[in-house]
Motif scaffolding. Structure first.
Motif, short mmCIF file in Angstrom:
data_model
loop_
_atom_site.label_atom_id
_atom_site.label_comp_id
_atom_site.label_asym_id
_atom_site.label_seq_id
_atom_site.Cartn_x
_atom_site.Cartn_y
_atom_site.Cartn_z
N ILE A 1 0.79 -1.22 -0.12
CA ILE A 1 -0.13 0.02 0.05
C ILE A 1 0.68 1.25 -0.01
N GLY A 2 1.84 1.25 0.77
CA GLY A 2 2.66 2.44 0.97
C GLY A 2 3.68 2.67 -0.09
N GLY A 3 3.98 1.42 -0.74
CA GLY A 3 5.03 1.53 -1.80
C GLY A 3 4.41 1.78 -3.13
N GLY A 4 3.25 1.48 -3.50
CA GLY A 4 2.67 1.30 -4.70
C GLY A 4 3.08 -0.10 -5.27
N SER A 5 1.94 -0.50 -6.35
CA SER A 5 2.04 -1.72 -6.55
C SER A 5 2.68 -2.03 -7.79
N ASN A 6 3.72 -1.04 -8.31
CA ASN A 6 4.36 -1.46 -9.65
C ASN A 6 5.31 -2.70 -9.28
N ILE A 7 5.50 -3.41 -10.41
CA ILE A 7 6.35 -4.54 -10.25
C ILE A 7 7.74 -4.41 -9.76
N THR A 8 8.42 -3.59 -10.67
CA THR A 8 9.96 -3.59 -10.36
C THR A 8 10.26 -2.44 -9.24
N GLU A 9 9.45 -1.23 -9.34
CA GLU A 9 9.84 -0.24 -8.29
C GLU A 9 8.93 0.02 -7.05
N GLY A 10 7.63 -0.73 -7.22
CA GLY A 10 6.79 -0.70 -6.14
C GLY A 10 7.17 -1.12 -4.76
N GLY A 11 6.35 -1.05 -3.79
CA GLY A 11 6.75 -1.53 -2.40
C GLY A 11 6.85 -3.19 -2.41
N ILE A 12 7.81 -3.74 -1.93
CA ILE A 12 7.83 -5.18 -1.77
C ILE A 12 8.68 -5.60 -0.57
N ASP A 13 8.54 -6.46 0.28
CA ASP A 13 9.42 -6.97 1.19
C ASP A 13 9.73 -8.51 1.03
N LEU A 14 10.61 -8.98 0.42
CA LEU A 14 11.03 -10.38 0.17
C LEU A 14 11.50 -10.80 1.33
N SER A 15 12.00 -9.92 2.36
CA SER A 15 12.72 -10.58 3.46
C SER A 15 11.78 -10.92 4.62
N MET A 16 10.70 -10.70 4.54
CA MET A 16 10.00 -11.14 5.57
C MET A 16 9.71 -12.55 6.25
N ALA A 17 9.70 -13.47 5.21
CA ALA A 17 9.85 -14.84 5.69
C ALA A 17 11.17 -15.18 6.47
N ALA A 18 12.28 -14.69 5.59
CA ALA A 18 13.44 -14.91 6.51
C ALA A 18 13.64 -14.27 7.83
#
Lengths: 331, 329
Positions: free
Chosen positions: A72-89
């Motif tokens: 929500i905060g980073g926007g949903s663009n694929i390469t530039e939007g918000g995403i946190d791949l580190s959550m599970a780790a």
């Protein structure tokens, strides 16, 4: 495909109907699967089973909410939007830290506080990388995922760390009104999230920041602060989920990174339920429960669990393909 | 940035610009120097040969495919599935008594099928690349578990299959190992396609300004489709080399390439001011990752610390490059 908004005014008229049809279709697909289980899976509708699923979904739910907030905060663009791949780790690292601290004889209070700190620090590193240094979220959190995963492995040497404590016992066996603590936890957490995101100014501003950062900045919002806090919040969610997962397994176990795909699936699938295709609390919760009911129904039907991933993947594609028609050229 | 810095002579900012562009190369030189000084075995022909054959070739081929996809503005989370599908079909066919070449061709066709599925999902059904390839990744995992009784590996260490494997993994052309020859051909093909052809110009245009590319009359669907098919094909080649090298098919092993390939591609983008992927950048990213893993192993770090080390290094490279560039702009 992203071919800009090439559908002129004529698209707008039909857009409302199409959007409605797609949202109804997404609900329909979910309902159809659930109805199938109700009719054919023995014991699916028993209250015991339903609460069992809710309880199992608590961990994924907390994580998916964290991911939803980042998107929500980073926007949903694929390469530039918000995403946190580190959550599970991050969750794996927190679980390992929690179990190790308990084993070393620290109290629940100290251990939980330490774990929340660990989760928040990992989140803060993500925030620093994304907001402070301007690294693409996809990349920054990928590197942090490696670091957190490696840190977990060095801490546990890839072994199971058993843990027990009063808090864990309470989470595992505690009940209120015949509903287990974990199930209550998910219900209350979802309620809090829903209020915070959909009924407060903070939530509204968060959507503004993700939807159109320049406009939000022009309107005087602290865009950088909001985006930073989403990553710290995701880190805290990972820490909370780690306590829940240690309580369910009575130990910290290696391999938590495998949850990453389910977290992404739940958060992204949840966007289908919103009119503007952004993550919402209700949508995320629905997809989390749906993923839970899906594997539960398969178990009751005695279908091999190897099918679950595939069906989950196929459903994601089906539902998302349907939504792209409503999005038109903008998708 | 509007604010004025008090001290910023031209030379300093130019140096910083260079450091931002060449942070990968600087990191690479630093890492090589460090490992050469710390352990005598690092800078030996035997070790570097080992790094090239075992760590670089397979990852580089997958990363070349990822470079194509990222150039077009997408991402492919299903490269591991394409690797596994080629490997699975190849090994299963050999186990069933097929001839080696037939196994290779049908194995590559299986990988191509993954690419075709991706391209249909992305171009026809207009699913965002992240979600489309995520779905394919899930489906690919189920497919493998269901066709191997839950993930049992298939080993073929002797007889006709082993001979066929050796033909791929243990032969050499003019003194160069066959897998390395395949890599060089792959690099040449992707370099020409991306940097020296009309096709590549269109793909890059799609990645930068999809809307403008569409209005300019570029056939978006056609180019995007080819990019995903080519990516899966390259991943399939890695699958064939992988099963020939380890003489087996281990379910879900292709996923190990996914994050490294994404990492290498995006590390490579730090080479260009506009952050565009390039063949050269990606190869530098692959070599950097491979050398660091190998070096940390040689100086006695175990696998767990290796992971932390690689993560920290990648983080630093990205931080220097992105941080400096943001500071300069």
């Amino acid at each position: 495909m992203a071919s800009a908004s090439a559908s002129g005014p004529k698209g707008l008229a039909g857009r409302g109907i199409a959007t409605f049809a797609v949202r109804a279709g997404a609900f329909g697909a979910f309902v159809a699967v659930i109805v199938y289980f109700i009719l054919f899976a023995p014991g699916f509708t028993s209250p015991f089973n339903i609460f069992n699923v809710v309880e199992q979904s608590a961990i994924l739910g907390v994580l998916a909410f964290g991911m939803a907030i980042v998107i929500i905060g980073g926007g949903s663009n694929i390469t530039e939007g918000g995403i946190d791949l580190s959550m599970a780790a991050n969750m794996g690292l927190c679980a390992a830290a929690y179990a190790s601290l308990l084993q070393a004889g620290y109290s629940d209070l100290v251990s939980v506080a330490a774990v929340l700190l660990v989760g928040a620090v990992v989140g803060a590193v993500n925030a620093l990388a994304v907001v402070g240094l301007g690294i693409l979220p996809l990349l920054a959190t990928l590197a942090v995922m490696n670091i957190a995963g490696g840190a977990e492995l060095t801490l546990t040497e890839n072994t199971v760390v058993p843990a027990s404590s009063p808090l864990l016992a309470f989470l595992m066996t505690g009940r209120f009104l015949d509903v287990s603590v974990l199930a209550w936890f998910l219900i209350l957490f979802s309620g809090l999230m829903a209020v915070a995101i959909h009924y407060t100014g903070v939530g509204l501003r968060l959507y503004a920041v993700g939807g159109h950062p320049e406009a939000a900045r022009a309107a005087g919002l602290g865009v950088r602060r909001y985006v930073s806090l989403t990553y710290v919040f995701a880190g805290l969610c990972a820490a909370i989920a780690s306590v829940l997962t240690v309580s369910r397994l009575s130990a910290s176990t290696p391999g938590s990174n495998e949850m990453l795909l389910s977290i992404l699936a739940a958060a992204l699938l949840g966007t289908v339920f919103s009119r503007r295709f952004v993550p919402t609390v209700g949508g995320t919760l629905l997809s989390v429960l749906f993923i839970g009911f899906l594997s539960n129904g398969f178990q009751l039907l005695n279908v091999s669990s190897y099918w679950v991933n595939g069906v989950q993947g196929a459903l994601i594609l089906l539902v998302v393909a349907a939504t792209s028609f409503a999005r038109g050229q903008e998708a | 940035m509007m604010e004025k810095s008090l001290i910023r002579p031209d030379t300093i900012s130019r140096l910083a610009g260079l450091a931002a562009s060449y942070s990968v190369i600087i990191a690479f030189l630093a890492v090589v120097t460090f490992f050469s000084l710390s352990t005598p075995t690092f800078l030996t022909f035997a070790n570097l040969y080992n790094v090239l054959v075992n760590n670089i070739v397979m990852l580089a081929i997958v990363a070349l495919g990822m470079t194509l996809v990222v150039s077009s503005g997408g991402i492919d989370l299903s490269v591991g599935v394409a690797v596994d599908m080629a490997s699975m079909v190849f090994v299963m066919l050999l186990a069933a008594g097929f001839a080696g070449p037939a196994g290779v061709v049908i194995g590559l066709a299986a990988a191509l099928a993954v690419g075709v599925l991706n391209s249909i999902l992305v171009t026809r059904l207009r699913i965002s690349p992240f979600l489309a390839t995520l779905g394919v990744l899930f489906i690919g995992q189920s497919t493998q578990q269901l066709s191997t009784g839950g993930g049992l590996p298939i080993y073929m260490t002797s007889g006709y299959p082993a001979e066929q494997f050796n033909l791929i993994a243990r032969t050499s052309l003019a003194g160069i190992p066959t897998p390395v020859v395949i890599l060089v051909l792959g690099i040449a093909a992707v370099y020409v396609a991306l940097h020296r052809s009309v096709f590549g110009r269109y793909v890059l245009a799609l990645g930068i300004q999809p809307g403008v590319a569409w209005y300019s009359g570029i056939r978006v669907s056609k180019h995007i489709s080819w990019v995903y098919v080519a990516c899966a094909f390259l991943a399939g080649i890695t699958g064939i080399i992988l099963s020939a090298t380890v003489k087996s098919y281990v379910p879900l092993s292709g996923n190990a390439f996914l994050l490294d390939a994404i990492g290498a591609t995006f590390i490579g983008t730090t080479l260009s001011r506009e952050r565009r992927p390039s063949v050269l950048g990606t190869l530098l990213g692959v070599v950097l990752l491979a050398v660091v893993k190998n070096g940390l192993l040689l100086i006695g770090w175990n696998f767990y610390w290796q992971q932390v080390g690689v993560g920290v290094l990648v983080f630093l490279v990205l931080a220097v490059s992105f941080g400096l560039r943001r500071h300069l702009n």
